[in-house]
Motif scaffolding. Structure first.
Motif, PDB file in Angstrom:
ATOM      1  N   LYS A 160      30.505  50.918  57.295  1.00  7.01           N
ATOM      2  CA  LYS A 160      31.904  50.983  56.844  1.00  7.01           C
ATOM      3  C   LYS A 160      32.470  49.581  56.641  1.00  7.01           C
ATOM      4  O   LYS A 160      33.167  49.323  55.657  1.00  7.01           O
ATOM      5  N   GLN A 161      32.166  48.704  57.569  1.00  7.14           N
ATOM      6  CA  GLN A 161      32.666  47.325  57.482  1.00  7.14           C
ATOM      7  C   GLN A 161      32.056  46.605  56.280  1.00  7.14           C
ATOM      8  O   GLN A 161      32.755  45.901  55.550  1.00  7.14           O
ATOM      9  N   LEU A 162      30.758  46.764  56.073  1.00  9.60           N
ATOM     10  CA  LEU A 162      30.107  46.141  54.910  1.00  9.60           C
ATOM     11  C   LEU A 162      30.710  46.657  53.610  1.00  9.60           C
ATOM     12  O   LEU A 162      30.966  45.891  52.681  1.00  9.60           O
ATOM     13  N   GLN A 163      30.933  47.963  53.527  1.00  7.51           N
ATOM     14  CA  GLN A 163      31.498  48.548  52.317  1.00  7.51           C
ATOM     15  C   GLN A 163      32.916  48.015  52.081  1.00  7.51           C
ATOM     16  O   GLN A 163      33.272  47.652  50.969  1.00  7.51           O
ATOM     17  N   ARG A 164      33.709  47.961  53.130  1.00  6.98           N
ATOM     18  CA  ARG A 164      35.079  47.455  52.990  1.00  6.98           C
ATOM     19  C   ARG A 164      35.071  46.010  52.502  1.00  6.98           C
ATOM     20  O   ARG A 164      35.798  45.636  51.582  1.00  6.98           O
ATOM     21  N   ARG A 165      34.228  45.188  53.096  1.00  6.35           N
ATOM     22  CA  ARG A 165      34.159  43.779  52.694  1.00  6.35           C
ATOM     23  C   ARG A 165      33.659  43.624  51.267  1.00  6.35           C
ATOM     24  O   ARG A 165      34.145  42.789  50.508  1.00  6.35           O
ATOM     25  N   ALA A 166      32.684  44.446  50.895  1.00  5.20           N
ATOM     26  CA  ALA A 166      32.151  44.386  49.531  1.00  5.20           C
ATOM     27  C   ALA A 166      33.225  44.779  48.522  1.00  5.20           C
ATOM     28  O   ALA A 166      33.380  44.120  47.478  1.00  5.20           O
ATOM     29  N   LEU A 167      33.979  45.811  48.811  1.00  4.71           N
ATOM     30  CA  LEU A 167      35.028  46.246  47.884  1.00  4.71           C
ATOM     31  C   LEU A 167      36.155  45.217  47.796  1.00  4.71           C
ATOM     32  O   LEU A 167      36.695  44.969  46.711  1.00  4.71           O
ATOM     33  N   CYS A 168      36.500  44.606  48.920  1.00  2.00           N
ATOM     34  CA  CYS A 168      37.511  43.534  48.896  1.00  2.00           C
ATOM     35  C   CYS A 168      37.023  42.369  48.039  1.00  2.00           C
ATOM     36  O   CYS A 168      37.778  41.803  47.240  1.00  2.00           O
ATOM     37  N   ARG A 169      35.774  42.014  48.201  1.00  5.15           N
ATOM     38  CA  ARG A 169      35.190  40.925  47.415  1.00  5.15           C
ATOM     39  C   ARG A 169      35.181  41.280  45.931  1.00  5.15           C
ATOM     40  O   ARG A 169      35.518  40.446  45.085  1.00  5.15           O
ATOM     41  N   LEU A 170      34.844  42.528  45.598  1.00  6.45           N
ATOM     42  CA  LEU A 170      34.843  42.950  44.192  1.00  6.45           C
ATOM     43  C   LEU A 170      36.244  42.905  43.596  1.00  6.45           C
ATOM     44  O   LEU A 170      36.414  42.515  42.440  1.00  6.45           O
ATOM     45  N   ARG A 171      37.247  43.270  44.375  1.00 10.90           N
ATOM     46  CA  ARG A 171      38.630  43.201  43.876  1.00 10.90           C
ATOM     47  C   ARG A 171      39.010  41.753  43.562  1.00 10.90           C
ATOM     48  O   ARG A 171      39.642  41.480  42.552  1.00 10.90           O
ATOM     49  N   LYS A 172      38.635  40.836  44.456  1.00  9.99           N
ATOM     50  CA  LYS A 172      38.948  39.418  44.234  1.00  9.99           C
ATOM     51  C   LYS A 172      38.213  38.894  43.001  1.00  9.99           C
ATOM     52  O   LYS A 172      38.773  38.138  42.206  1.00  9.99           O
ATOM     53  N   LEU A 173      36.951  39.285  42.849  1.00  8.86           N
ATOM     54  CA  LEU A 173      36.166  38.823  41.706  1.00  8.86           C
ATOM     55  C   LEU A 173      36.699  39.404  40.401  1.00  8.86           C
ATOM     56  O   LEU A 173      36.634  38.765  39.353  1.00  8.86           O
ATOM     57  N   ARG A 174      37.216  40.603  40.461  1.00 12.14           N
ATOM     58  CA  ARG A 174      37.703  41.293  39.279  1.00 12.14           C
ATOM     59  C   ARG A 174      39.036  40.726  38.803  1.00 12.14           C
ATOM     60  O   ARG A 174      39.320  40.708  37.609  1.00 12.14           O
ATOM     61  N   SER A 175      39.869  40.227  39.689  1.00  9.95           N
ATOM     62  CA  SER A 175      41.188  39.696  39.327  1.00  9.95           C
ATOM     63  C   SER A 175      41.111  38.554  38.318  1.00  9.95           C
ATOM     64  O   SER A 175      41.824  38.569  37.324  1.00  9.95           O
ATOM     65  N   PRO A 176      40.248  37.551  38.492  1.00 11.07           N
ATOM     66  CA  PRO A 176      40.168  36.477  37.498  1.00 11.07           C
ATOM     67  C   PRO A 176      39.690  37.008  36.149  1.00 11.07           C
ATOM     68  O   PRO A 176      40.121  36.516  35.103  1.00 11.07           O
ATOM     69  N   GLN A 177      38.819  38.012  36.127  1.00 16.30           N
ATOM     70  CA  GLN A 177      38.336  38.557  34.860  1.00 16.30           C
ATOM     71  C   GLN A 177      39.466  39.246  34.101  1.00 16.30           C
ATOM     72  O   GLN A 177      39.521  39.193  32.892  1.00 16.30           O
ATOM     73  N   ARG A 178      40.358  39.907  34.802  1.00  9.84           N
ATOM     74  CA  ARG A 178      41.510  40.552  34.146  1.00  9.84           C
ATOM     75  C   ARG A 178      42.410  39.500  33.503  1.00  9.84           C
ATOM     76  O   ARG A 178      42.931  39.708  32.422  1.00  9.84           O
ATOM     77  N   GLU A 179      42.619  38.371  34.200  1.00  8.35           N
ATOM     78  CA  GLU A 179      43.468  37.313  33.662  1.00  8.35           C
ATOM     79  C   GLU A 179      42.862  36.693  32.407  1.00  8.35           C
ATOM     80  O   GLU A 179      43.555  36.326  31.483  1.00  8.35           O
ATOM     81  N   ASP A 180      41.513  36.612  32.363  1.00  2.00           N
ATOM     82  CA  ASP A 180      40.834  36.067  31.188  1.00  2.00           C
ATOM     83  C   ASP A 180      41.059  36.941  29.969  1.00  2.00           C
ATOM     84  O   ASP A 180      41.113  36.461  28.856  1.00  2.00           O
ATOM     85  N   ARG A 181      41.148  38.266  30.141  1.00  8.27           N
ATOM     86  CA  ARG A 181      41.326  39.195  29.034  1.00  8.27           C
ATOM     87  C   ARG A 181      42.729  39.101  28.441  1.00  8.27           C
ATOM     88  O   ARG A 181      42.940  39.384  27.287  1.00  8.27           O
ATOM     89  N   SER A 182      43.732  38.741  29.226  1.00  6.24           N
ATOM     90  CA  SER A 182      45.110  38.720  28.734  1.00  6.24           C
ATOM     91  C   SER A 182      45.407  37.525  27.895  1.00  6.24           C
ATOM     92  O   SER A 182      44.841  36.592  27.684  1.00  6.24           O
TER      93      SER A 182
END
Length: 182
Positions: A160-182
Motif C-alpha cells: 500500500k505504501q509503495l503504491q501510494r508513493r508511486a502514485l504521488c510521484r506520477l502526479r508530480k511527474l505529470r504536472s510539468p507535462q500538462r504545463e508543457d501542453r498549454s
C-alpha cells in the motif's frame, strides 16, 4: 435405552449404537424445530446439538424419553444462543458498487485515461523498480494488495505504501507535462 445405561456405566463409554438410534429418531424433529424457529443454519445447529449430546448420553436416565428430553433441551439452548447472537449482531447488507453514488474514478483511472500509452510508459520509467512493479501488478494486472504482496514477498502494508508513493510521484511527474501542453 436401559441396556445402554447399564453398558455405559460398566465400561465408562457411551454406546455408539445408542447414539445412532437417538440421532436417527430425533434429528428430523430437531431439524424441524430449528427451521420453525427461523435459525440461519438449521442443519449445522442440528449437528451441534448431537455433538453436545454425545458426551452426555452415558449419564442420561429415563430411557428414550430422557434422551429425547435432553436432545430438545440442548436444541432449545442452541436456538436461544443463536437468537441472542443475532440480536447483538447488527444487520448487514451486501455492498453494491452500482448503487453507490459516491463512486468516482480513481487516480489510476484518471492517469490512464488522460495519458497515452507512450506517455504512461515514460512516466513509469521514472519510477523506482519496486514502484513500477507495484503499479504493474495492482493496476495493469488488477491484482489485490494481498496477491501483490505475496508475489513481491512484502507485507500488504508495504505494498500500500509503495503504491501510494508511486502514485504521488506520477502526479508530480505529470504536472510539468500538462504545463508543457498549454
Amino acid at each position: 435405552m436401559q441396556r445402554i445405561e447399564h453398558k455405559a456405566e460398566r465400561s465408562g463409554h457411551t454406546d455408539e449404537s445408542g447414539f445412532c438410534a437417538a440421532y436417527r429418531d430425533f434429528s428430523p424433529g430437531v431439524l424441524s424445530y430449528l427451521r420453525a424457529r427461523g435459525v440461519e443454519d438449521p442443519e449445522g445447529l442440528t449437528q451441534e446439538v448431537f455433538l453436545a449430546l454425545f458426551p452426555q448420553l452415558r449419564d442420561v436416565r429415563g430411557g428414550m424419553k430422557g434422551v429425547k428430553s435432553l436432545v430438545f433441551s440442548i436444541a432449545h439452548a442452541r436456538y436461544v444462543d443463536e437468537h441472542r447472537r443475532r440480536l447483538k449482531k447488527p444487520p448487514t447488507t451486501d455492498y453494491d458498487p452500482a448503487q453507490d453514488p459516491r463512486c468516482s474514478s480513481s487516480a489510476e483511472d484518471e492517469l490512464l485515461a488522460v495519458e497515452s500509452s507512450g506517455n504512461v510508459k515514460a512516466l513509469l520509467n521514472d519510477l523506482r523498480q519496486d514502484q513500477q512493479e507495484v503499479i504493474a501488478l495492482r493496476i495493469v494486472a488488477d491484482l489485490s494488495v494481498e496477491e501483490t504482496a505475496e508475489i513481491m514477498g512484502k507485507t500488504p502494508g508495504a505494498i500500500k505504501q509503495l503504491q501510494r508513493r508511486a502514485l504521488c510521484r506520477l502526479r508530480k511527474l505529470r504536472s510539468p507535462q500538462r504545463e508543457d501542453r498549454s
